[in-house]
Design a protein around this motif. Sequence first.
Motif, PDB file in Angstrom:
ATOM      1  N   ASP A  20       0.749  -1.322  -0.005  1.00  0.00           N
ATOM      2  CA  ASP A  20      -0.132   0.049   0.151  1.00  0.00           C
ATOM      3  C   ASP A  20       0.895   1.264   0.004  1.00  0.00           C
ATOM      4  OD1 ASP A  20      -2.063  -1.406  -0.071  1.00  0.00           O
ATOM      5  OD2 ASP A  20      -2.403  -1.317   2.233  1.00  0.00           O
ATOM      6  N   GLU A  46      -6.508  12.946  -5.622  1.00  0.00           N
ATOM      7  CA  GLU A  46      -6.607  11.464  -5.232  1.00  0.00           C
ATOM      8  C   GLU A  46      -7.119  10.788  -6.243  1.00  0.00           C
ATOM      9  OE1 GLU A  46      -9.041   8.811  -1.969  1.00  0.00           O
ATOM     10  OE2 GLU A  46      -9.379  10.831  -1.956  1.00  0.00           O
ATOM     11  N   ALA A  87       0.988   4.060  -2.930  1.00  0.00           N
ATOM     12  CA  ALA A  87       0.798   5.575  -2.637  1.00  0.00           C
ATOM     13  C   ALA A  87       2.009   6.495  -2.906  1.00  0.00           C
ATOM     14  CB  ALA A  87       0.782   5.558  -1.036  1.00  0.00           C
ATOM     15  N   GLN A 119      -4.600   7.548  -7.830  1.00  0.00           N
ATOM     16  CA  GLN A 119      -5.135   6.106  -8.108  1.00  0.00           C
ATOM     17  C   GLN A 119      -5.022   5.695  -9.311  1.00  0.00           C
ATOM     18  OE1 GLN A 119      -9.047   6.368  -6.201  1.00  0.00           O
ATOM     19  NE2 GLN A 119      -8.428   6.213  -3.932  1.00  0.00           N
TER      20      GLN A 119
END
Length: 283
Positions: free
Chosen positions: A103, A259, A107, A263
């Motif tokens: 993760d 964001e 990120a 992603q």
Amino acid sequence: MTLNAYYELKAALALFGKEFSALQTEEQTRASDVARQYSAIEAVVLSSDEARGVCLAPGAVDGAIAEIRNRHPDEDSLAATLSHAGLTKQDLADALQRDLLVDAVMARVGAASGTVGDTESEIFYYTHLDRFHVPERRSARHILITINESYPDNTEEKALRRVEEIGKRLHSKPGRFEEQAIKHSECPTALNGGQLGEIRRGQLYAELDAVLFELKAGELSGPVRSELGYHLLRCDAIQPERTLPYAEVAESLRARLTEERAQRDAKRWLAGRLKQARATSTS
């Protein structure tokens, strides 16, 4: 293999809400396929250049373990789940650490996309104005007297008479609405003075909806019949429909677009890494 057992457990819980050992054969096949995808993603992400130097925040693994523990009624239940999967608590901690590192790398990759600026967010705003339209809303309260022919005080006739009597008191003393709701309303909202909150069209029973959206601010309705019984409605305030101005949404919009781009770019990066890994394994 321990890691595969962890991913099978994770996939089984995510897909079916059950431990892997409790799945039917077809369900196990599906969970195993997803577990292999998890494993493939982990391998390519943690072996990438982008993974170099990535560290977890202190306590991150402990926090993840605590979250899993909270989904179980007690420690014995968690221990049983791990035992059925062939995992120890240390196995769980090690697997969660790798999971969290994946993760963190994703990120980092997404963050490389940068922050969406005013120009880009304004363009999005003006080309999607419909998304920033807020329909009319009304703050309302109600008092409900239910109809139940099994109870003498709640027959159709008695319920109507009771709500009419409450209405008469409120027309002479409108400020007593919350008090009357607490005393007489047979809806759980009575505990909060009959408060329904902010209502948009279509959220209430059709009969109530039609009456509420004809009331003026501060106005009290007469008895309104629904399938539950008789209601008195009060419209406390009206928030007219409007389009939110850019200045009001700019900060949250920039954050959301940033964001979403992060992603999207991270998924594109991962897809490329997986494709490269498959090509390498078949060559």
